[in-house]
Write a protein that holds these residues in place. Structure first.
Motif, PDB file in Angstrom:
ATOM      1  N   ALA A 124      23.650  -6.635  17.029  1.00 42.11           N
ATOM      2  CA  ALA A 124      22.395  -7.240  17.481  1.00 42.11           C
ATOM      3  C   ALA A 124      21.662  -7.919  16.328  1.00 42.11           C
ATOM      4  CB  ALA A 124      21.500  -6.164  18.114  1.00 42.11           C
ATOM      5  N   ASP A 125      21.811  -7.399  15.138  1.00 41.38           N
ATOM      6  CA  ASP A 125      21.110  -7.929  13.977  1.00 41.38           C
ATOM      7  C   ASP A 125      21.712  -9.272  13.569  1.00 41.38           C
ATOM      8  OD1 ASP A 125      20.121  -8.491  11.421  1.00 41.38           O
ATOM      9  OD2 ASP A 125      19.818  -6.358  10.999  1.00 41.38           O
ATOM     10  N   PRO A 126      20.937 -10.365  13.585  1.00 41.06           N
ATOM     11  CA  PRO A 126      21.492 -11.681  13.225  1.00 41.06           C
ATOM     12  C   PRO A 126      21.966 -11.750  11.771  1.00 41.06           C
ATOM     13  CG  PRO A 126      19.095 -11.783  13.420  1.00 41.06           C
ATOM     14  CD  PRO A 126      19.499 -10.447  13.956  1.00 41.06           C
TER      15      PRO A 126
ATOM     16  N   LEU B 132      25.534   6.673  -0.725  1.00 41.19           N
ATOM     17  CA  LEU B 132      25.570   5.594  -1.712  1.00 41.19           C
ATOM     18  C   LEU B 132      25.702   4.234  -1.050  1.00 41.19           C
ATOM     19  CD1 LEU B 132      27.804   7.232  -4.475  1.00 41.19           C
ATOM     20  CD2 LEU B 132      25.406   6.588  -4.710  1.00 41.19           C
ATOM     21  N   CYS B 133      26.448   4.171   0.044  1.00 33.94           N
ATOM     22  CA  CYS B 133      26.610   2.900   0.766  1.00 33.94           C
ATOM     23  C   CYS B 133      25.300   2.438   1.388  1.00 33.94           C
ATOM     24  CB  CYS B 133      27.677   3.021   1.846  1.00 33.94           C
ATOM     25  SG  CYS B 133      29.366   3.094   1.196  1.00 33.94           S
ATOM     26  N   LYS B 134      24.391   3.351   1.611  1.00 36.69           N
ATOM     27  CA  LYS B 134      23.095   3.004   2.199  1.00 36.69           C
ATOM     28  C   LYS B 134      22.040   2.669   1.153  1.00 36.69           C
ATOM     29  CE  LYS B 134      23.901   5.864   6.295  1.00 36.69           C
ATOM     30  NZ  LYS B 134      23.466   7.052   7.076  1.00 36.69           N
TER      31      LYS B 134
ATOM     32  N   ALA C 222      16.971  -0.892   9.906  1.00 40.16           N
ATOM     33  CA  ALA C 222      16.458  -0.439   8.612  1.00 40.16           C
ATOM     34  C   ALA C 222      17.308  -1.034   7.494  1.00 40.16           C
ATOM     35  CB  ALA C 222      16.474   1.084   8.546  1.00 40.16           C
ATOM     36  N   SER C 223      16.705  -1.191   6.315  1.00 40.80           N
ATOM     37  CA  SER C 223      17.408  -1.843   5.207  1.00 40.80           C
ATOM     38  C   SER C 223      18.636  -1.060   4.769  1.00 40.80           C
ATOM     39  CB  SER C 223      16.455  -2.027   4.023  1.00 40.80           C
ATOM     40  OG  SER C 223      15.978  -0.759   3.574  1.00 40.80           O
TER      41      SER C 223
ATOM     42  N   ARG D  89      26.232  -1.791   6.415  1.00 40.90           N
ATOM     43  CA  ARG D  89      27.070  -2.647   7.256  1.00 40.90           C
ATOM     44  C   ARG D  89      27.570  -3.872   6.484  1.00 40.90           C
ATOM     45  NH1 ARG D  89      24.037  -1.888  13.181  1.00 40.90           N
ATOM     46  NH2 ARG D  89      24.421   0.363  13.228  1.00 40.90           N
ATOM     47  N   LYS D  90      26.758  -4.370   5.559  1.00 44.63           N
ATOM     48  CA  LYS D  90      27.235  -5.472   4.715  1.00 44.63           C
ATOM     49  C   LYS D  90      28.411  -5.030   3.859  1.00 44.63           C
ATOM     50  CE  LYS D  90      22.938  -8.143   4.217  1.00 44.63           C
ATOM     51  NZ  LYS D  90      21.905  -8.579   3.245  1.00 44.63           N
ATOM     52  N   ILE D  91      28.325  -3.815   3.332  1.00 43.23           N
ATOM     53  CA  ILE D  91      29.438  -3.266   2.549  1.00 43.23           C
ATOM     54  C   ILE D  91      30.685  -3.174   3.406  1.00 43.23           C
ATOM     55  CG2 ILE D  91      30.298  -1.160   1.432  1.00 43.23           C
ATOM     56  CD1 ILE D  91      27.481  -0.727   0.336  1.00 43.23           C
TER      57      ILE D  91
END
Length: 851
Positions: A822-824, A735-737, A792-793, A799-801
């Motif tokens: 690494a992801d800006p 669900l988090c993804k 990947a989205s 990670r935002k969660i």
């Protein structure tokens, strides 16, 4: 009368629906079937006998003012919507008592003697009449609830023999009924009528001369004495024309909103009849017609409304419409919420603003604030009139809000000889209205099944041509987002709290007017002293631990803890997620609430609210009745069972301890939870149980369902909190993804809720959502700054969660790990939420080292 002779009498002279069942009873060998048949005959007879008396009272004697009994009128009005076996018995004997001294009025005078006796010197009830009825009624309810039933065949045989003795006693005392005919009128011409004679085990068709009076109606049942006296029984007694059995007579059992329920002569069967609703409603109207006319005469009459009259009517409507919500408000415990009050005062002073949206999480005190506000304004301002509604109970799906309010006014006032058709137009005619304000307040918009539609109608009022009308309504913040999504509000007319913008977050043009927060550190000591005095709490505020103080900042938490530890000391540590469990366990000690009552709630009632593809926050009367298993009686019947308990004892206890409440909507009653937090707790447990047998998309579909039913939000969240406690739950990770915004908001709420009490499982989940990367070299950091994201989205969403949850729970290592990704995009989000955390907690700069 010898048994054989008595049996033959019943089979040849009693009404067919009694005789045919008695014939079946004589053939039955199994003792349990005998018990069921005895009780079936009793209940058919009880209803038919009561119908006889009530029909006579309604159609003839009350209308002609020969007999008028206010207690009976009230009883009929109250019991007809919720008829149970004991209610039928109560109506029978109440009607018999109402005819004291009026033997000459009885269609069957022998029925008067049956109850009052034949003595002319001293009139009193015959003591031996009622006990057989009481025993058979009690046995009916025992059988429905399977309560204290025999455990073997010998026990059933003994019970059958005892009940049969009571049935014989009743039938023998009512043997005079054999002198009367139960007829069903088929057709008629100018001089004769054709009818079925329902007497004995055979139905016979005959013809008779039309009486001069009364006028007969084809299709109706009548009780006939001789050839000239008729008592109409339809539609309480009907004949099923489409049935293959000519003896299948239906005796009225219950009216459930727009359906009529009949107990058939065929044992164990019931029927619903949609065709005869109008006839039945007509009968009920006749029952209360005179009372309604008297009420109409008592209505206020005026050419137009005046201001004082408007204020009085609004107060009356508010008291009626907020009866359920008002039970939450305790003046002695309430503490004025100064910040919210200041914003409302600014809103009232601003002539350009017409709408005010109050948001705040469940239990934060929105309802109490609005009730206290209305009370204070009514006492301190003579230029303000407040009209309040419980948003949860407004029937927006079937009616327009303005029409609902207009009807409420019509029930209380007549203007220029007609009902109130459009209340706002009538208010606009009041002299000096432009110098006054009418506040329409709707509490808990989010609990309405048609919340979006209700919001649209409130917004139409806000943008309408009524400058004196102010609209205030409340909602939970997370559900408010969904309710207003897709609704184009008249934003210019809404009051907006100054300074609501947040750094790095793009807000919509209009968010809300005021977000009510928990008690501030300055407010908490004051409100705690109120609760300490009321609940005799032994712990002074100064002795409360910091953790407990933080918990008590939530108003509902304070009430739960005070109720739980009444007369005791508050413990040094409490888990917020366990407060309702503590409360329930304490109620089982301090009050009569028992474990069986909670099981009744969880096993019988909650499943009616929450079942596969059906999710609601109320139970209707129709759902109760359709559930069977005596559930309807277990709510509405107060009959004593064999062990001395009341039939609805569990339900009453659940209401007494503020868990459940009966919500009234006109003639309909619905069962709901008094506090939204209780609904979320019990519905959440039910959802978790359902999830064990459902496919993987179950929780995802429920989160989607919250867009249509906002009240589900908290229940789904609670279920997911329990799911998240399971080690290695793949459902939570998946669900988090999920990239959907609604799912993201839900999972953030789930993990924050869990982390407040149990940070360990949350940190375990966050490690999987955002694994730490090795510290980058200076060259790698430069490359990371200029490199585009390749994640990947679903990974980015997870990670935002993790970052948002960590910011709210002050988990610094997650923010540090996110800043090194690494992801800006992830790094940007990490910086933003790190700032939020620093601003909220005023962290020293050393706490942010290593970013």
């Amino acid at each position: 009368m010898p048994t054989t002779e008595f049996n033959e009498f019943v089979l040849t002279h009693m009404p067919t629906f009694i005789a045919i069942n008695y014939q079946r009873l004589l053939k039955v060998q199994d003792p349990r079937e005998q018990v069921e048949m005895i009780l079936h005959i009793y209940n058919l007879g009880l209803r038919a006998l009561t119908i006889n008396l009530v029909s006579q009272y309604i159609f003839r004697d009350r209308a002609l003012k020969r007999v008028s009994d206010p207690y009976l009128d009230t009883l009929l009005e109250q019991k007809f919507p919720h008829l149970t076996a004991d209610a039928w018995e109560k109506m029978l004997f109440t009607t018999l008592r109402a005819y004291e001294g009026h033997r000459d009025l009885f269609f069957m005078p022998e029925l008067y003697d049956f109850y009052w006796g034949t003595s002319t010197s001293h009139r009193s009830e015959r003591a031996e009449v009622k006990p057989p009825f009481d025993r058979l009624t009690q046995a009916t309810l025992d059988l429905l609830t399977e309560h204290l039933l025999p455990q073997d065949e010998f026990g059933w045989q003994a019970l059958a023999e005892k009940l049969l003795q009571h049935l014989h006693k009743i039938l023998q005392s009512l043997s005079f009924i054999g002198e009367y005919d139960l007829i069903h009128v088929l057709t008629q011409d100018e001089h004769t009528y054709t009818f079925e004679l329902h007497k004995g085990t055979q139905v016979v068709i005959n013809q008779g001369v039309l009486p001069k009076r009364p006028r007969l109606t084809s299709g109706w049942f009548y009780l006939r004495a001789g050839t000239e006296e008729f008592l109409p029984l339809h539609p309480l007694l009907i004949f099923w024309e489409e049935t293959t059995e000519p003896t299948d007579t239906g005796v009225f059992d219950r009216w459930i909103q727009e359906r009529l329920k009949y107990l058939l002569a065929t044992p164990g069967q019931i029927r619903f009849d949609e065709k005869r609703v109008r006839d039945f409603v007509k009968l009920i109207y006749l029952t209360i017609q005179e009372a309604a006319e008297e009420h109409e005469q008592e209505k206020q009459k005026a050419e137009t409304l005046i201001w004082v009259q408007l204020c009085d009517i609004c107060k009356d409507i508010t008291e009626h419409r907020l009866a359920t919500v008002r039970g939450k408000y305790h003046r002695d415990l309430y503490l004025q919420r100064d910040t919210a009050r200041q914003h409302v005062e600014a809103f009232l002073a601003d002539r350009a603003k017409r709408g005010f949206v109050l948001v705040g999480k469940s239990g934060v005190g929105k309802s109490n604030f609005l009730l206290a506000l209305a009370e204070d304004l009514q006492q301190s301002r003579d230029d303000i009139c407040v009209l309040m509604y419980d948003g949860a109970s407004l029937r927006i799906a079937s009616s327009v809000l303005t029409d609902i309010i207009s009807q409420d006014f019509s029930d209380l006032v007549v203007l220029s000889g007609h009902a109130v058709h459009h209340i706002w137009q009538e208010i606009a005619k009041i002299n000096g209205i432009d110098e006054r304000q009418v506040i329409l307040c709707v509490d808990a918009v989010n609990e309405n099944p048609e919340a979006k539609q209700l919001l649209q109608q409130l917004d139409e009022l806000i943008r309408g041509p009524w400058p004196w009308l102010k609209v205030i309504f409340s909602s939970r913040p997370e559900t408010w987002k969904e309710i207003k999504r897709g609704v184009k509000l008249a934003e210019v007319h809404y009051y907006q709290e100054p300074g609501t913008a947040s750094v790095g977050i793009e807000l919509e043009p209009f968010s809300y007017s005021e977000h009510m927060e928990p008690f501030t550190p300055q407010e908490l000591p004051k409100v705690y002293s109120n609760y300490q005095r009321e609940f005799h709490l032994q712990t002074p505020y100064e002795a409360l631990t910091h953790q407990v103080r933080e918990t008590l900042r939530d108003p509902l938490n304070l009430w739960l803890l005070a109720s739980t530890y009444k007369g005791q000391a508050i413990p040094n540590s409490v888990k917020t997620s366990k407060l309702i469990e503590y409360y329930l366990k304490t109620r089982q000690v301090q009050t009569p609430l028992q474990r069986e009552d909670v099981r009744f709630l969880e096993d019988r009632l909650v499943p009616l609210m929450m079942r596969e593809k059906h999710y609601s926050n109320v139970i209707t009367e129709t759902e109760l009745d359709a559930a069977g298993g005596a559930l309807y009686d277990m709510v509405y019947s107060d009959q004593l069972l064999s062990d001395g308990r009341h039939m609805n004892q569990s339900f009453l206890r659940l209401c007494d301890v503020d868990i459940l409440v009966l919500q009234e909507q006109g003639t309909e009653q619905r069962i709901g939870f008094k506090y939204e937090r209780f609904y979320e707790y019990f519905a959440g447990k039910r959802i978790l149980s359902l999830s064990e047998t459902q496919p993987d998309r179950f929780f995802l579909s429920l989160i989607e369902e919250t867009t249509r039913k906002p009240f589900l939000w908290g229940a789904v969240r609670n279920a997911l909190v329990e799911e998240a406690k399971k080690p290695g739950s793949e459902k939570i990770l998946q669900l988090c993804k999920t990239p959907q915004q609604r799912v993201k908001e839900m999972m953030v709420s789930v993990l924050i809720t869990l982390g407040v009490d149990d940070p360990e499982p949350v940190e375990r989940i966050l490690r999987k959502l955002l694994p730490q990367e090795k510290r980058a070299t200076e060259l790698q950091k430069i490359r990371q700054v200029v490199r585009k994201s390749a994640e990947a989205s679903d990974i980015v969403n997870a990670r935002k969660i993790a970052i948002e949850v960590a910011s709210n729970l002050s988990i610094s290592w997650v923010l540090q790990a996110a800043a090194l990704q690494a992801d800006p995009t992830i790094r940007t989000v990490a910086v933003r939420y790190t700032y939020h955390l620093w601003k909220r907690n005023s962290w020293p700069c050393s706490k942010l080292s290593g970013f």
